[in-house]
Design a protein around this motif. Structure first.
Motif, short mmCIF file in Angstrom:
data_model
loop_
_atom_site.label_atom_id
_atom_site.label_comp_id
_atom_site.label_asym_id
_atom_site.label_seq_id
_atom_site.Cartn_x
_atom_site.Cartn_y
_atom_site.Cartn_z
N VAL A 24 31.65 46.07 42.87
CA VAL A 24 32.44 46.91 41.97
C VAL A 24 33.92 46.56 42.05
O VAL A 24 34.59 46.41 41.02
N VAL A 25 34.44 46.40 43.25
CA VAL A 25 35.85 46.06 43.41
C VAL A 25 36.15 44.69 42.79
O VAL A 25 37.15 44.52 42.10
N ALA A 26 35.27 43.73 43.03
CA ALA A 26 35.47 42.40 42.46
C ALA A 26 35.38 42.43 40.93
O ALA A 26 36.16 41.77 40.24
N PHE A 27 34.45 43.21 40.40
CA PHE A 27 34.31 43.34 38.95
C PHE A 27 35.57 43.94 38.33
O PHE A 27 36.14 43.38 37.40
N VAL A 28 36.01 45.07 38.88
CA VAL A 28 37.18 45.75 38.32
C VAL A 28 38.43 44.89 38.47
O VAL A 28 39.26 44.83 37.56
N SER A 29 38.55 44.18 39.59
CA SER A 29 39.75 43.38 39.80
C SER A 29 39.82 42.17 38.87
O SER A 29 40.88 41.58 38.71
N ALA A 30 38.71 41.79 38.25
CA ALA A 30 38.71 40.66 37.32
C ALA A 30 39.06 41.08 35.90
O ALA A 30 39.24 40.24 35.03
N THR A 31 39.13 42.37 35.66
CA THR A 31 39.59 42.82 34.34
C THR A 31 41.11 42.80 34.36
O THR A 31 41.72 42.31 35.30
N LEU A 32 41.73 43.33 33.37
CA LEU A 32 43.18 43.29 33.30
C LEU A 32 43.84 44.36 34.16
O LEU A 32 45.06 44.49 34.14
N LEU A 33 43.04 45.10 34.94
CA LEU A 33 43.59 46.10 35.84
C LEU A 33 44.19 45.40 37.07
O LEU A 33 43.58 44.49 37.61
N PRO A 34 45.36 45.84 37.51
CA PRO A 34 45.99 45.18 38.67
C PRO A 34 45.33 45.63 39.98
O PRO A 34 45.59 46.70 40.49
N MET A 35 44.47 44.79 40.50
CA MET A 35 43.75 45.13 41.72
C MET A 35 43.28 43.83 42.36
O MET A 35 42.98 42.87 41.67
N GLY A 36 43.21 43.80 43.66
CA GLY A 36 42.72 42.62 44.36
C GLY A 36 41.45 42.94 45.13
O GLY A 36 41.35 43.99 45.75
N SER A 37 40.50 42.05 45.09
CA SER A 37 39.24 42.28 45.78
C SER A 37 39.17 41.61 47.15
O SER A 37 38.29 41.93 47.94
N GLU A 38 40.08 40.70 47.43
CA GLU A 38 40.02 39.95 48.68
C GLU A 38 40.05 40.84 49.91
O GLU A 38 39.30 40.59 50.86
N PRO A 39 40.89 41.90 49.96
CA PRO A 39 40.87 42.74 51.16
C PRO A 39 39.50 43.39 51.41
O PRO A 39 39.07 43.48 52.56
N ALA A 40 38.83 43.81 50.36
CA ALA A 40 37.51 44.44 50.54
C ALA A 40 36.49 43.41 51.02
O ALA A 40 35.66 43.71 51.89
N VAL A 41 36.54 42.20 50.46
CA VAL A 41 35.61 41.14 50.88
C VAL A 41 35.87 40.78 52.34
O VAL A 41 34.94 40.72 53.16
#
Length: 160
Positions: A24-41
């Motif tokens: 979910v975090v990776a999916f949302v972070s790939a949209t135009l929303l400013p978010m990074g998934s690397e910390p969760a991974v």
């Protein structure tokens, strides 16, 4: 390892839900929303080292699907603008990108420009499946490189 780092890592990994959170975090972070998934991974892998490849693959899948959604949003925006204007829209600033075609989606992993690049690929009506394939390659390489780098930078095991 400092207690604050352990607490932060545990919170970011959300180990109760693990791989689904990463998706979910990776999916949302790939949209135009400013978010990074690397910390969760990284946090999930740090807490569960045996999940390295599953976490990388799940993050890649989620991030690639998010990029595909951005591609679809770009295509939809282009079609809506064409309908509103009554003619085809061409932006000169994007012509250089047209030279590269779907291969430009290899750069979808870049911070700041990668996610909008997927939308621009849709806007330019690049072929969907080749774009998704190039997105997946770029995003997979990013997750492997970044996670391996973070594991190298923070080599200690977390206490149980």
């Amino acid at each position: 390892m400092p207690d604050w780092f352990l607490t932060l890592t545990h919170w970011l990994a959300l180990p109760e839900v693990g791989l689904s959170t990463v998706f979910v975090v990776a999916f949302v972070s790939a949209t135009l929303l400013p978010m990074g998934s690397e910390p969760a991974v990284f946090a999930l892998i740090k807490l569960n080292p045996d999940l390295f490849w599953p976490a990388i693959l799940v993050a890649t899948a989620g991030n690639t699907l998010g990029g595909a959604v951005s591609w679809l949003m770009g295509l939809g925006a282009h079609k809506a603008l064409d309908r509103a204007r009554g003619n085809a829209t061409e932006l000169r600033a994007l012509r250089w990108l047209e030279r590269f075609g779907p291969k430009a989606c290899l750069l979808s992993w870049l911070p700041g420009v990668g996610d909008p690049l997927c939308a621009v690929a849709g806007w330019l009506k690049f072929p969907f499946w080749p774009c998704v394939a190039y997105m997946a390659i770029g995003k997979f390489a990013r997750y492997v490189t970044m996670t391996a780098g973070l594991l190298w930078a923070f080599p200690g095991h977390l206490p149980a």
